[in-house]
Write a protein that holds these residues in place. Structure first.
Motif, PDB file in Angstrom:
ATOM      1  N   ALA A   1       6.821   2.853   1.729  1.00 55.61           N
ATOM      2  CA  ALA A   1       6.603   1.437   2.028  1.00 55.61           C
ATOM      3  C   ALA A   1       7.069   1.111   3.441  1.00 55.61           C
ATOM      4  O   ALA A   1       6.395   0.372   4.183  1.00 55.61           O
ATOM      5  N   PHE A   2       8.206   1.666   3.828  1.00 52.26           N
ATOM      6  CA  PHE A   2       8.718   1.459   5.180  1.00 52.26           C
ATOM      7  C   PHE A   2       7.777   2.086   6.212  1.00 52.26           C
ATOM      8  O   PHE A   2       7.465   1.481   7.239  1.00 52.26           O
TER       9      PHE A   2
ATOM     10  N   TRP B   1      12.938   7.098  -6.596  1.00 53.12           N
ATOM     11  CA  TRP B   1      13.632   5.894  -6.141  1.00 53.12           C
ATOM     12  C   TRP B   1      13.731   5.847  -4.613  1.00 53.12           C
ATOM     13  O   TRP B   1      13.856   4.777  -4.020  1.00 53.12           O
ATOM     14  N   LEU B   2      13.628   7.012  -3.959  1.00 56.23           N
ATOM     15  CA  LEU B   2      13.670   7.062  -2.503  1.00 56.23           C
ATOM     16  C   LEU B   2      12.276   7.172  -1.894  1.00 56.23           C
ATOM     17  O   LEU B   2      12.030   6.656  -0.799  1.00 56.23           O
ATOM     18  N   LEU B   3      11.352   7.823  -2.605  1.00 52.51           N
ATOM     19  CA  LEU B   3      10.007   8.016  -2.074  1.00 52.51           C
ATOM     20  C   LEU B   3       9.276   6.686  -1.900  1.00 52.51           C
ATOM     21  O   LEU B   3       8.625   6.455  -0.875  1.00 52.51           O
ATOM     22  N   THR B   4       9.378   5.817  -2.901  1.00 56.02           N
ATOM     23  CA  THR B   4       8.645   4.546  -2.833  1.00 56.02           C
ATOM     24  C   THR B   4       9.079   3.690  -1.645  1.00 56.02           C
ATOM     25  O   THR B   4       8.233   3.266  -0.846  1.00 56.02           O
ATOM     26  N   PRO B   5      10.380   3.421  -1.459  1.00 60.85           N
ATOM     27  CA  PRO B   5      10.753   2.633  -0.272  1.00 60.85           C
ATOM     28  C   PRO B   5      10.477   3.351   1.042  1.00 60.85           C
ATOM     29  O   PRO B   5      10.186   2.708   2.053  1.00 60.85           O
TER      30      PRO B   5
ATOM     31  N   PHE C   1       0.831  -1.203   0.000  1.00 61.77           N
ATOM     32  CA  PHE C   1       0.000   0.000   0.000  1.00 61.77           C
ATOM     33  C   PHE C   1       0.868   1.257   0.000  1.00 61.77           C
ATOM     34  O   PHE C   1       0.583   2.226  -0.721  1.00 61.77           O
ATOM     35  N   GLY C   2       1.921   1.268   0.822  1.00 59.11           N
ATOM     36  CA  GLY C   2       2.803   2.430   0.855  1.00 59.11           C
ATOM     37  C   GLY C   2       3.461   2.683  -0.485  1.00 59.11           C
ATOM     38  O   GLY C   2       3.565   3.837  -0.937  1.00 59.11           O
ATOM     39  N   ALA C   3       3.902   1.611  -1.147  1.00 56.68           N
ATOM     40  CA  ALA C   3       4.519   1.774  -2.464  1.00 56.68           C
ATOM     41  C   ALA C   3       3.507   2.276  -3.487  1.00 56.68           C
ATOM     42  O   ALA C   3       3.810   3.159  -4.305  1.00 56.68           O
ATOM     43  N   ALA C   4       2.276   1.736  -3.462  1.00 53.76           N
ATOM     44  CA  ALA C   4       1.250   2.186  -4.399  1.00 53.76           C
ATOM     45  C   ALA C   4       0.922   3.653  -4.170  1.00 53.76           C
ATOM     46  O   ALA C   4       0.729   4.423  -5.124  1.00 53.76           O
TER      47      ALA C   4
END
Length: 362
Positions: free
Chosen positions: A154-155, A147-151, A128-131
């Motif tokens: 997600a974290f 590239w940093l926002l998605t992880p 959900f965080g990645a989406a």
């Protein structure tokens, strides 16, 4: 009075009884040898993973690129080795070890051989965080690079799932049944939210979300390796401190409590460490299933229930499963490697069935 017959001439003397200490030493030697063999198998698959890919590399070319460094004369080989394959290999080792350790912790504190880090909804939360990051980045420019926002999101979502399960545990107690039920509720919540994000996304954004959910090492870079590796190393001292307590808990909650162990406190610590390991693992690679479920069973088959060897064995088994999946994905698709999440999901089905059929009381 009849005399007892004397010893028969030439008969071999009766073997001396084997002491408990000698039996323990023999068992420890067998277990140590099993862990060593697994480590050697991991090293062999790691070398094979570095050699395979769309542009294959011979052992000689691989060694030359490694020794020449990132700025070697063979620019193409140096770039492939230092910027693509080596980060992917390191990420696979870290993620596999993290999921293996997290899976063993989950199965220990929940007393359930079918438990895994994803039982508590951590994977669904990360998805959900990645989406949210992918869809939000496509709609509104955000301050962090993609590239940093998605992880990062997600974290953060994984930690939010941890907080929800923790809140329920604080209200209703940290019994295994409570944690599992709370985890299932959190999992369905984040899966529903994830499905809603996919429904609202445009076709282009939906494709990015689905690819992230596949679980792949192709997104690995040295920043991801540094972050995930730091989380893994930070959790290791706490795991080492609780080795004896985890082994005692594996023998039964009543037995552990009789030895003076604070079972509730141990479950809380193990729960938080599992959340950190899982978040650090899946935030950069996406959803990778079955590793945290199968690796603990492989570890117990090798060394038994003693966590002094069980935790290293679970880490090695998890890394071995993931690197073997990476090699398999490259071998099945020469042009573009199949994501490891797909390979582990397909291979995990027969492994799970084997666990169900061979384990008593499952």
């Amino acid at each position: 009075m009849t005399a007892r017959p004397g010893p028969v001439s030439g008969a071999a003397p009766a073997p001396a009884p084997v002491s408990a200490l000698e039996r323990w030493r023999a068992r420890a030697a067998r277990q140590g040898a099993a862990v060593l063999i697994a480590a050697l198998a991991l090293a062999a698959f790691a070398l094979l993973d570095l050699m395979t890919g769309p542009s294959g590399m011979t052992p000689g070319a691989l060694l030359q690129a490694a020794l020449a460094g990132p700025e070697g004369s063979e620019r193409a080989a140096a770039t492939i080795f230092w910027q693509i394959r080596l980060p992917q290999l390191c990420m696979g080792l870290i993620v596999g070890a993290s999921l293996g350790l997290a899976g063993l912790l989950m199965q220990t504190i929940l007393a359930n051989p079918l438990a895994s880090p994803f039982t508590l909804g951590f994977s669904a939360a990360a998805g959900f965080g990645a989406a949210l990051a992918i869809m939000g980045g496509a709609l509104v420019p955000l301050p962090l690079p993609g590239w940093l926002l998605t992880p990062a999101l997600a974290f953060a979502a994984t930690l939010a799932a941890t907080a929800l399960v923790w809140l329920v545990a604080r209200l209703r107690g940290t019994a295994p049944e409570t944690l599992v039920l709370a985890g299932i509720a959190v999992m369905f919540f984040f899966q529903s939210a994830q499905s809603l994000m996919q429904f609202m996304a445009s076709p282009e954004v939906l494709a990015q979300i689905v690819f992230w959910l596949f679980g792949s090492l192709l997104k690995a870079n040295w920043v991801a390796v540094s972050v995930s590796g730091t989380i893994l190393l930070a959790c290791l001292p706490f795991l080492v401190r609780d080795l004896w307590a985890l082994t005692s808990l594996r023998l039964g909650e009543t037995h552990a409590a009789a030895l003076g162990l604070d079972v509730a406190a141990l479950r809380r610590r193990a729960f938080l460490i599992t959340a950190l390991l899982t978040a650090g693992a899946v935030s950069f690679t996406g959803t990778i299933g079955f590793v945290g479920l199968i690796a603990p069973h492989v570890a117990r088959a090798l060394v038994g229930e003693d966590h002094r060897l069980g935790l290293p064995a679970a880490a090695i088994a998890g890394a071995l499963i993931l690197i073997a999946a990476s090699v398999t994905g490259k071998a099945l698709s020469q042009g573009a490697a199949i994501p490891v999440g797909i390979v582990t999901a397909v291979a995990g089905v027969p492994m799970l069935l084997a666990v169900i059929l061979t384990k008593k009381g499952v």
